[in-house]
Design a protein around this motif. Sequence first.
Motif, PDB file in Angstrom:
ATOM      1  N   GLY A 150       0.573  -1.253  -0.037  1.00  0.00           N
ATOM      2  CA  GLY A 150       0.133  -0.004  -0.143  1.00  0.00           C
ATOM      3  C   GLY A 150       0.866   1.272  -0.137  1.00  0.00           C
ATOM      4  O   GLY A 150       0.155   2.489   0.209  1.00  0.00           O
ATOM      5  N   TYR A 151       2.160   1.174  -0.223  1.00  0.00           N
ATOM      6  CA  TYR A 151       2.874   2.341  -0.487  1.00  0.00           C
ATOM      7  C   TYR A 151       3.214   3.025  -2.022  1.00  0.00           C
ATOM      8  O   TYR A 151       3.273   1.966  -2.698  1.00  0.00           O
ATOM      9  CB  TYR A 151       4.285   2.157   0.272  1.00  0.00           C
ATOM     10  N   ALA A 152       3.339   4.335  -1.868  1.00  0.00           N
ATOM     11  CA  ALA A 152       3.896   4.601  -3.246  1.00  0.00           C
ATOM     12  C   ALA A 152       5.393   4.734  -2.984  1.00  0.00           C
ATOM     13  O   ALA A 152       5.685   5.055  -2.074  1.00  0.00           O
ATOM     14  CB  ALA A 152       3.243   5.955  -3.672  1.00  0.00           C
ATOM     15  N   VAL A 153       6.144   4.349  -4.202  1.00  0.00           N
ATOM     16  CA  VAL A 153       7.485   4.356  -4.057  1.00  0.00           C
ATOM     17  C   VAL A 153       8.218   4.932  -5.436  1.00  0.00           C
ATOM     18  O   VAL A 153       7.691   4.856  -6.298  1.00  0.00           O
ATOM     19  CB  VAL A 153       7.918   2.716  -4.066  1.00  0.00           C
ATOM     20  N   ARG A 154       9.305   5.788  -4.766  1.00  0.00           N
ATOM     21  CA  ARG A 154      10.091   6.313  -5.825  1.00  0.00           C
ATOM     22  C   ARG A 154      11.733   5.871  -5.506  1.00  0.00           C
ATOM     23  O   ARG A 154      11.709   5.461  -4.417  1.00  0.00           O
ATOM     24  CB  ARG A 154      10.224   7.883  -5.641  1.00  0.00           C
ATOM     25  N   VAL A 155      12.276   5.877  -6.424  1.00  0.00           N
ATOM     26  CA  VAL A 155      13.752   5.233  -6.292  1.00  0.00           C
ATOM     27  C   VAL A 155      14.700   6.212  -6.843  1.00  0.00           C
ATOM     28  O   VAL A 155      14.465   7.035  -7.839  1.00  0.00           O
ATOM     29  CB  VAL A 155      13.828   3.868  -6.853  1.00  0.00           C
ATOM     30  N   ALA A 156      15.951   6.104  -6.296  1.00  0.00           N
ATOM     31  CA  ALA A 156      16.926   6.922  -6.954  1.00  0.00           C
ATOM     32  C   ALA A 156      18.473   5.909  -6.451  1.00  0.00           C
ATOM     33  O   ALA A 156      18.312   5.272  -5.576  1.00  0.00           O
ATOM     34  CB  ALA A 156      17.135   8.114  -6.132  1.00  0.00           C
ATOM     35  N   GLU A 157      19.395   6.142  -7.444  1.00  0.00           N
ATOM     36  CA  GLU A 157      20.605   5.593  -7.166  1.00  0.00           C
ATOM     37  C   GLU A 157      21.773   6.342  -6.591  1.00  0.00           C
ATOM     38  O   GLU A 157      22.631   5.712  -6.165  1.00  0.00           O
ATOM     39  CB  GLU A 157      21.027   4.829  -8.507  1.00  0.00           C
ATOM     40  N   ASP A 158      21.469   7.462  -6.509  1.00  0.00           N
ATOM     41  CA  ASP A 158      22.466   8.436  -5.853  1.00  0.00           C
ATOM     42  C   ASP A 158      21.826   9.617  -5.281  1.00  0.00           C
ATOM     43  O   ASP A 158      20.737   9.943  -5.571  1.00  0.00           O
ATOM     44  CB  ASP A 158      23.709   8.624  -7.200  1.00  0.00           C
ATOM     45  N   GLY A 159      22.929  10.728  -5.032  1.00  0.00           N
ATOM     46  CA  GLY A 159      22.477  11.986  -4.578  1.00  0.00           C
ATOM     47  C   GLY A 159      21.687  12.851  -5.554  1.00  0.00           C
ATOM     48  O   GLY A 159      20.533  13.389  -5.114  1.00  0.00           O
ATOM     49  N   VAL A 160      22.177  12.640  -6.878  1.00  0.00           N
ATOM     50  CA  VAL A 160      21.394  13.481  -8.069  1.00  0.00           C
ATOM     51  C   VAL A 160      19.902  12.921  -8.014  1.00  0.00           C
ATOM     52  O   VAL A 160      19.091  13.800  -8.167  1.00  0.00           O
ATOM     53  CB  VAL A 160      22.203  13.609  -9.154  1.00  0.00           C
ATOM     54  N   GLY A 161      19.895  11.715  -8.059  1.00  0.00           N
ATOM     55  CA  GLY A 161      18.701  11.047  -8.289  1.00  0.00           C
ATOM     56  C   GLY A 161      17.589  11.452  -6.989  1.00  0.00           C
ATOM     57  O   GLY A 161      16.521  11.531  -7.149  1.00  0.00           O
ATOM     58  N   MET A 162      18.322  11.335  -5.870  1.00  0.00           N
ATOM     59  CA  MET A 162      17.534  11.594  -4.656  1.00  0.00           C
ATOM     60  C   MET A 162      17.023  12.929  -4.568  1.00  0.00           C
ATOM     61  O   MET A 162      15.659  13.210  -4.329  1.00  0.00           O
ATOM     62  CB  MET A 162      18.390  11.475  -3.357  1.00  0.00           C
ATOM     63  N   ARG A 163      17.789  14.000  -5.039  1.00  0.00           N
ATOM     64  CA  ARG A 163      17.283  15.376  -5.191  1.00  0.00           C
ATOM     65  C   ARG A 163      16.218  15.662  -6.237  1.00  0.00           C
ATOM     66  O   ARG A 163      15.124  16.462  -5.974  1.00  0.00           O
ATOM     67  CB  ARG A 163      18.480  16.434  -5.388  1.00  0.00           C
ATOM     68  N   ALA A 164      16.459  14.993  -7.272  1.00  0.00           N
ATOM     69  CA  ALA A 164      15.194  14.852  -8.302  1.00  0.00           C
ATOM     70  C   ALA A 164      13.995  14.313  -7.855  1.00  0.00           C
ATOM     71  O   ALA A 164      13.040  14.793  -8.212  1.00  0.00           O
ATOM     72  CB  ALA A 164      15.780  14.449  -9.790  1.00  0.00           C
TER      73      ALA A 164
ATOM     74  N   ARG B 225      27.541   5.048  -4.828  1.00  0.00           N
ATOM     75  CA  ARG B 225      28.358   5.905  -5.599  1.00  0.00           C
ATOM     76  C   ARG B 225      28.451   7.322  -5.459  1.00  0.00           C
ATOM     77  O   ARG B 225      27.198   8.058  -5.371  1.00  0.00           O
ATOM     78  CB  ARG B 225      28.141   5.350  -7.038  1.00  0.00           C
ATOM     79  N   GLY B 226      29.608   7.981  -5.523  1.00  0.00           N
ATOM     80  CA  GLY B 226      29.506   9.455  -5.486  1.00  0.00           C
ATOM     81  C   GLY B 226      29.226   9.895  -3.997  1.00  0.00           C
ATOM     82  O   GLY B 226      29.928   9.256  -2.987  1.00  0.00           O
ATOM     83  N   GLU B 227      28.408  10.808  -3.729  1.00  0.00           N
ATOM     84  CA  GLU B 227      28.008  11.267  -2.210  1.00  0.00           C
ATOM     85  C   GLU B 227      27.484  10.210  -1.474  1.00  0.00           C
ATOM     86  O   GLU B 227      26.382   9.473  -1.895  1.00  0.00           O
ATOM     87  CB  GLU B 227      26.884  12.648  -2.469  1.00  0.00           C
ATOM     88  N   ASP B 228      28.102   9.883  -0.395  1.00  0.00           N
ATOM     89  CA  ASP B 228      27.548   8.751   0.617  1.00  0.00           C
ATOM     90  C   ASP B 228      26.263   9.050   1.186  1.00  0.00           C
ATOM     91  O   ASP B 228      25.790  10.332   1.472  1.00  0.00           O
ATOM     92  CB  ASP B 228      28.860   8.075   1.629  1.00  0.00           C
ATOM     93  N   GLY B 229      25.683   8.098   2.030  1.00  0.00           N
ATOM     94  CA  GLY B 229      24.527   8.113   2.747  1.00  0.00           C
ATOM     95  C   GLY B 229      24.581   9.282   3.878  1.00  0.00           C
ATOM     96  O   GLY B 229      23.506   9.953   4.101  1.00  0.00           O
ATOM     97  N   PHE B 230      25.605   9.215   4.475  1.00  0.00           N
ATOM     98  CA  PHE B 230      25.860  10.040   5.535  1.00  0.00           C
ATOM     99  C   PHE B 230      25.672  11.566   5.195  1.00  0.00           C
ATOM    100  O   PHE B 230      24.999  12.134   5.767  1.00  0.00           O
ATOM    101  CB  PHE B 230      27.307   9.956   6.340  1.00  0.00           C
ATOM    102  N   SER B 231      26.431  11.978   4.152  1.00  0.00           N
ATOM    103  CA  SER B 231      26.285  13.121   3.580  1.00  0.00           C
ATOM    104  C   SER B 231      24.850  13.571   3.171  1.00  0.00           C
ATOM    105  O   SER B 231      24.431  14.793   3.366  1.00  0.00           O
ATOM    106  CB  SER B 231      27.520  13.302   2.346  1.00  0.00           C
ATOM    107  N   LEU B 232      24.496  12.662   2.661  1.00  0.00           N
ATOM    108  CA  LEU B 232      22.961  12.894   2.063  1.00  0.00           C
ATOM    109  C   LEU B 232      21.850  12.952   3.436  1.00  0.00           C
ATOM    110  O   LEU B 232      20.949  13.836   3.241  1.00  0.00           O
ATOM    111  CB  LEU B 232      22.508  11.876   0.937  1.00  0.00           C
ATOM    112  N   CYS B 233      22.137  12.243   4.305  1.00  0.00           N
ATOM    113  CA  CYS B 233      21.414  12.377   5.520  1.00  0.00           C
ATOM    114  C   CYS B 233      21.425  13.854   6.262  1.00  0.00           C
ATOM    115  O   CYS B 233      20.620  14.275   6.518  1.00  0.00           O
ATOM    116  CB  CYS B 233      21.607  11.167   6.497  1.00  0.00           C
ATOM    117  N   ARG B 234      22.757  14.176   6.308  1.00  0.00           N
ATOM    118  CA  ARG B 234      23.092  15.620   6.754  1.00  0.00           C
ATOM    119  C   ARG B 234      22.373  16.518   5.826  1.00  0.00           C
ATOM    120  O   ARG B 234      21.550  17.660   6.344  1.00  0.00           O
ATOM    121  CB  ARG B 234      24.511  15.929   6.534  1.00  0.00           C
ATOM    122  N   THR B 235      22.306  16.602   4.729  1.00  0.00           N
ATOM    123  CA  THR B 235      21.619  17.494   3.825  1.00  0.00           C
ATOM    124  C   THR B 235      20.198  17.526   4.128  1.00  0.00           C
ATOM    125  O   THR B 235      19.516  18.542   4.135  1.00  0.00           O
ATOM    126  CB  THR B 235      21.897  17.089   2.432  1.00  0.00           C
ATOM    127  N   LEU B 236      19.758  16.438   4.179  1.00  0.00           N
ATOM    128  CA  LEU B 236      18.238  15.940   4.533  1.00  0.00           C
ATOM    129  C   LEU B 236      17.873  16.755   5.794  1.00  0.00           C
ATOM    130  O   LEU B 236      16.874  17.369   5.966  1.00  0.00           O
ATOM    131  CB  LEU B 236      17.573  14.603   4.477  1.00  0.00           C
TER     132      LEU B 236
END
Length: 248
Positions: free
Chosen positions: A38-52, A69-80
């Motif tokens: 019952g969830y809607a799902v979006r996917v991304a493979e990296d930070g660029v895809g996450m932001r999009a 690959r590229g920016e790691d999850g820690f960095s992306l979590c800080r951004t979020l």
Amino acid sequence: MTPLPTPLPAPAQQPTLLIVDDDEDILSLLTLFFQRHGYAVRVAEDGVGMRAALAAGPVDLVILDIMLRGEDGFSLCRTLRAASRMPVIMLTAMADHTDRVVGLEIGADDYLTKPFDARELLARVKAVLRRTGEAAGQPVETRPCLSFAGWRLDVARRELRSEDGTLVLLSGGEFDLLLAFVEHPQRVLTRDQLLDLARGQSHAAYDRSIDVQVSRLRHKLEDDPKSPALIRTVRNGGYIFTPQVRRQ
């Protein structure tokens, strides 16, 4: 006169998950699994895809792999976390507790070690959404605002504001822990009690996670986090929230 048909209730809006992982098999499996539940799902493979994906519309929770690959999850979590209180569950391939601690320190709400059972991830998603109040269609809490030492905690909005009205961003885990303290002031609470109050008895105990969240709260609340006055450590006991709390 023929009676009018009773209108059907509007369908509940699907919570939207964003899964960020560079493993295509994991993305495919989790997408199908969560859609079936019952969830809607979006996917991304990296930070660029996450932001999009985030720019494409509201997201209720992010499932974020650390090793990308590229920016790691820690960095992306800080951004979020710097921009919002959006719930984040981090995935780590490391069994070492270090990744978990770092994830909590930068504001993640939960973590899960690979390989994992999809049903456990589903249970954690439900628990985090329930705690943070971000699940679509969830009733708004009616508990009053709570004030202490110049701070104001709005339970319904899940907001913390300073004496001058400045909004202080808290992760879901930080808010739940602070609420547990504020609702049990001037009382020694053990780590196990804090885990039960903030996360529910079904959550696996991990004492270090409470210590990390307390440290983060001290840095946001205390004039001198190294000599805390609001959240004090009780040797061999746990923690005590010292201020008087007033309900508004």
